[in-house]
Design a protein around this motif. Sequence first.
Motif, PDB file in Angstrom:
ATOM      1  N   ILE A 144       0.874  -1.181   0.070  1.00 20.73           N
ATOM      2  CA  ILE A 144       0.150  -0.071   0.099  1.00 20.73           C
ATOM      3  C   ILE A 144       0.941   1.284  -0.114  1.00 20.73           C
ATOM      4  O   ILE A 144       1.813   1.523   0.857  1.00 20.73           O
ATOM      5  N   ASN A 145       0.647   2.231  -0.998  1.00 19.63           N
ATOM      6  CA  ASN A 145       1.303   3.269  -0.874  1.00 19.63           C
ATOM      7  C   ASN A 145       0.809   4.287   0.360  1.00 19.63           C
ATOM      8  O   ASN A 145      -0.253   4.537   0.770  1.00 19.63           O
ATOM      9  N   LYS A 146       2.165   4.730   1.335  1.00 15.05           N
ATOM     10  CA  LYS A 146       1.675   5.286   2.302  1.00 15.05           C
ATOM     11  C   LYS A 146       0.856   6.564   2.213  1.00 15.05           C
ATOM     12  O   LYS A 146       0.624   7.247   3.076  1.00 15.05           O
ATOM     13  N   ASP A 147       1.155   7.170   0.948  1.00 19.30           N
ATOM     14  CA  ASP A 147       0.707   8.521   0.662  1.00 19.30           C
ATOM     15  C   ASP A 147      -0.561   8.095  -0.328  1.00 19.30           C
ATOM     16  O   ASP A 147      -0.874   9.045  -0.971  1.00 19.30           O
ATOM     17  N   ALA A 148      -1.208   7.060  -0.043  1.00 20.09           N
ATOM     18  CA  ALA A 148      -2.223   6.849  -0.986  1.00 20.09           C
ATOM     19  C   ALA A 148      -3.417   8.017  -0.994  1.00 20.09           C
ATOM     20  O   ALA A 148      -3.887   8.176   0.288  1.00 20.09           O
ATOM     21  N   PRO A 149      -3.838   8.255  -1.748  1.00 20.47           N
ATOM     22  CA  PRO A 149      -4.940   9.410  -1.770  1.00 20.47           C
ATOM     23  C   PRO A 149      -6.293   8.695  -1.623  1.00 20.47           C
ATOM     24  O   PRO A 149      -7.256   9.324  -0.949  1.00 20.47           O
ATOM     25  N   HIS A 150      -6.450   7.268  -1.735  1.00 13.94           N
ATOM     26  CA  HIS A 150      -7.724   6.738  -0.994  1.00 13.94           C
ATOM     27  C   HIS A 150      -7.167   5.724  -0.208  1.00 13.94           C
ATOM     28  O   HIS A 150      -7.274   4.348  -0.550  1.00 13.94           O
ATOM     29  N   PRO A 151      -6.816   5.767   0.959  1.00 15.13           N
ATOM     30  CA  PRO A 151      -6.184   4.856   1.908  1.00 15.13           C
ATOM     31  C   PRO A 151      -7.237   3.807   2.296  1.00 15.13           C
ATOM     32  O   PRO A 151      -6.627   2.402   2.595  1.00 15.13           O
ATOM     33  N   ALA A 152      -8.701   3.938   2.564  1.00 13.41           N
ATOM     34  CA  ALA A 152      -9.311   2.943   2.974  1.00 13.41           C
ATOM     35  C   ALA A 152      -9.616   2.043   1.946  1.00 13.41           C
ATOM     36  O   ALA A 152      -9.479   0.892   2.036  1.00 13.41           O
ATOM     37  N   ALA A 153      -9.676   2.546   0.654  1.00 11.54           N
ATOM     38  CA  ALA A 153      -9.956   1.538  -0.750  1.00 11.54           C
ATOM     39  C   ALA A 153      -8.826   0.841  -0.665  1.00 11.54           C
ATOM     40  O   ALA A 153      -8.740  -0.400  -1.222  1.00 11.54           O
ATOM     41  N   ALA A 154      -7.473   1.370  -0.453  1.00 13.77           N
ATOM     42  CA  ALA A 154      -6.285   0.771  -0.801  1.00 13.77           C
ATOM     43  C   ALA A 154      -6.282  -0.625   0.297  1.00 13.77           C
ATOM     44  O   ALA A 154      -5.922  -1.562  -0.068  1.00 13.77           O
ATOM     45  N   ARG A 155      -6.709  -0.375   1.543  1.00 14.63           N
ATOM     46  CA  ARG A 155      -6.888  -1.312   2.507  1.00 14.63           C
ATOM     47  C   ARG A 155      -7.701  -2.575   2.150  1.00 14.63           C
ATOM     48  O   ARG A 155      -7.480  -3.751   2.276  1.00 14.63           O
ATOM     49  N   LEU A 156      -8.978  -1.939   1.731  1.00 13.72           N
ATOM     50  CA  LEU A 156     -10.001  -2.956   1.309  1.00 13.72           C
ATOM     51  C   LEU A 156      -9.696  -3.842   0.061  1.00 13.72           C
ATOM     52  O   LEU A 156      -9.843  -5.032   0.027  1.00 13.72           O
ATOM     53  N   TRP A 157      -8.760  -3.131  -0.796  1.00  8.10           N
ATOM     54  CA  TRP A 157      -8.197  -3.809  -1.939  1.00  8.10           C
ATOM     55  C   TRP A 157      -7.430  -4.923  -1.407  1.00  8.10           C
ATOM     56  O   TRP A 157      -7.511  -6.200  -2.124  1.00  8.10           O
ATOM     57  N   GLU A 158      -6.681  -4.804  -0.600  1.00  2.55           N
ATOM     58  CA  GLU A 158      -5.779  -5.856  -0.143  1.00  2.55           C
ATOM     59  C   GLU A 158      -6.390  -7.004   0.530  1.00  2.55           C
ATOM     60  O   GLU A 158      -6.143  -8.358   0.396  1.00  2.55           O
ATOM     61  N   GLU A 159      -7.486  -6.534   1.278  1.00  4.14           N
ATOM     62  CA  GLU A 159      -8.402  -7.624   2.114  1.00  4.14           C
ATOM     63  C   GLU A 159      -9.047  -8.393   0.842  1.00  4.14           C
ATOM     64  O   GLU A 159      -9.037  -9.595   1.131  1.00  4.14           O
ATOM     65  N   PHE A 160      -9.365  -7.917  -0.133  1.00  3.98           N
ATOM     66  CA  PHE A 160      -9.981  -8.615  -1.146  1.00  3.98           C
ATOM     67  C   PHE A 160      -9.154  -9.558  -1.838  1.00  3.98           C
ATOM     68  O   PHE A 160      -9.479 -10.601  -2.111  1.00  3.98           O
ATOM     69  N   LEU A 161      -7.860  -9.180  -2.182  1.00  6.40           N
ATOM     70  CA  LEU A 161      -6.760  -9.925  -2.975  1.00  6.40           C
ATOM     71  C   LEU A 161      -6.567 -11.188  -2.128  1.00  6.40           C
ATOM     72  O   LEU A 161      -6.384 -12.307  -2.838  1.00  6.40           O
ATOM     73  N   TYR A 162      -6.595 -10.994  -0.807  1.00  2.00           N
ATOM     74  CA  TYR A 162      -5.892 -12.320   0.024  1.00  2.00           C
ATOM     75  C   TYR A 162      -7.173 -13.010   0.398  1.00  2.00           C
ATOM     76  O   TYR A 162      -7.065 -13.945   1.229  1.00  2.00           O
ATOM     77  N   SER A 163      -8.465 -12.687   0.185  1.00  7.42           N
ATOM     78  CA  SER A 163      -9.559 -13.509   0.472  1.00  7.42           C
ATOM     79  C   SER A 163      -9.527 -14.746  -0.403  1.00  7.42           C
ATOM     80  O   SER A 163      -8.986 -14.618  -1.433  1.00  7.42           O
ATOM     81  N   ASP A 164     -10.385 -15.566   0.004  1.00  6.48           N
ATOM     82  CA  ASP A 164     -10.647 -16.640  -0.876  1.00  6.48           C
ATOM     83  C   ASP A 164     -11.103 -16.560  -2.239  1.00  6.48           C
ATOM     84  O   ASP A 164     -10.531 -17.135  -3.047  1.00  6.48           O
ATOM     85  N   ALA A 165     -11.958 -15.527  -2.274  1.00  4.28           N
ATOM     86  CA  ALA A 165     -12.570 -15.142  -3.652  1.00  4.28           C
ATOM     87  C   ALA A 165     -11.265 -14.513  -4.592  1.00  4.28           C
ATOM     88  O   ALA A 165     -11.086 -14.717  -5.736  1.00  4.28           O
ATOM     89  N   GLY A 166     -10.414 -13.601  -3.954  1.00  6.49           N
ATOM     90  CA  GLY A 166      -9.382 -13.071  -4.775  1.00  6.49           C
ATOM     91  C   GLY A 166      -8.149 -14.069  -5.003  1.00  6.49           C
ATOM     92  O   GLY A 166      -7.810 -13.794  -6.305  1.00  6.49           O
ATOM     93  N   GLN A 167      -8.061 -14.840  -4.273  1.00  4.62           N
ATOM     94  CA  GLN A 167      -6.997 -15.693  -4.498  1.00  4.62           C
ATOM     95  C   GLN A 167      -7.415 -16.828  -5.492  1.00  4.62           C
ATOM     96  O   GLN A 167      -6.641 -17.049  -6.596  1.00  4.62           O
ATOM     97  N   ASN A 168      -8.490 -17.130  -5.680  1.00  5.14           N
ATOM     98  CA  ASN A 168      -9.050 -18.088  -6.664  1.00  5.14           C
ATOM     99  C   ASN A 168      -9.211 -17.385  -7.932  1.00  5.14           C
ATOM    100  O   ASN A 168      -9.087 -18.084  -9.017  1.00  5.14           O
ATOM    101  N   LEU A 169      -9.549 -16.014  -7.978  1.00  2.00           N
ATOM    102  CA  LEU A 169      -9.613 -15.277  -9.386  1.00  2.00           C
ATOM    103  C   LEU A 169      -8.171 -15.342  -9.920  1.00  2.00           C
ATOM    104  O   LEU A 169      -7.890 -15.394 -11.148  1.00  2.00           O
ATOM    105  N   TRP A 170      -6.881 -15.234  -9.110  1.00  2.39           N
ATOM    106  CA  TRP A 170      -5.586 -15.307  -9.753  1.00  2.39           C
ATOM    107  C   TRP A 170      -5.318 -16.731 -10.248  1.00  2.39           C
ATOM    108  O   TRP A 170      -4.855 -16.750 -11.193  1.00  2.39           O
ATOM    109  N   LEU A 171      -5.710 -17.760  -9.230  1.00  2.00           N
ATOM    110  CA  LEU A 171      -5.615 -18.920  -9.813  1.00  2.00           C
ATOM    111  C   LEU A 171      -6.238 -19.152 -11.042  1.00  2.00           C
ATOM    112  O   LEU A 171      -5.859 -20.045 -11.986  1.00  2.00           O
TER     113      LEU A 171
END
Length: 376
Positions: A292-319
Amino acid sequence: MRTGSLRGAAVCGLACVVVGLAACAPPAKEATGEAKKSSTATSATAFGGIDALVAAAKKEGTLNVIALPPDWANYGEVISAFSAKYGVKVVSAQPDADSATEVSTAKNLKGQSTAPDVFDLGKAVAVANTDLYAPYKVQNFDAIPAELKDPAGKWVNDYGGYISIGYDAKKVPAPKTFADLLKPEYKGKVALNGNPTKAGAAFAGVVAASLGNGGSADDVAPGVDYFVKLKKAGNLVPVDPTPATIQSGQTAVVIDWDYNNAGQTKALAGKIDWKSVIPQGAVNGEYYVQAINKDAPHPAAARLWEEFLYSDAGQNLWLKGGARPVRSEEMAKAGSIDKAAYAALPKVSGFPVFLTEAHGMKITDYLNENWQKEMG
């Protein structure tokens, strides 16, 4: 291309012209209130719970990403799924850029609303720029192996793969090793995905070639020598491969990640008989990195994006895109993995080599000093 060696912090003026984006930013104002909470939260719990994080991200309404080609590890579907789930608009800038551009863009646009909120980087560039990241531990942080993350959550490995050789089965014979590509049958047909001093796929391609020519994680010189020979033989073409260059026959052979070559097989089905193989004696694997960019202009969205990527749903989409998600073993044991997609991953024979941080930095230094000099 994606990911690779670094550029230092740039001064206003020339750097902003090079990137071709907005003018250099004025000093950023210190965040206060809810914005400060969003930019300093180190976990969903610290934020006040996942529901509070979702609400804050929806209020921001936007997530800026950079260097995410839609056909790279299924990122197109990943982005669409995130946006549909949370109602957050994803602005994807320079999808074919490399990590040098990710880093320089974040620096040049600091304090502006168009700066990237998050990074997707190769390990070498990631570990060299940790001062740019905000520590954050996703809810599944403990399930990620310790060696694949920063203890404080500044960076975390996400998806990975192995270097492969993709080829048009109707234009060239099936290669099995890097040595095969030196044969006359491959004259003017072989492409490396990018410049190894800037692009992670190319970086790993040189490492794999080194492994296949007597080198090791401690000695990448044989890999550079191999590409010098490939160029002198007239087999290496100085073109970054794309679906268009593959279809035209300009790059009938491509050295790239296995998930990228698998993606081309699907995308070109019915047009090109595109196949791929993980070369014998040269099994080089790597995970990419999220931060996450420490100077992210959308810091909450950045953190939610990470939560999604490491969720089962996000991991299976990469798979689904042929990449190997970092939580795959844990998800397989839990029964939450896409079993069909997991079973379809290319089989790997031989001993796979994964670079340590020290190896990556050593190789980066060697390539920065020798690649251009040797290749001309």
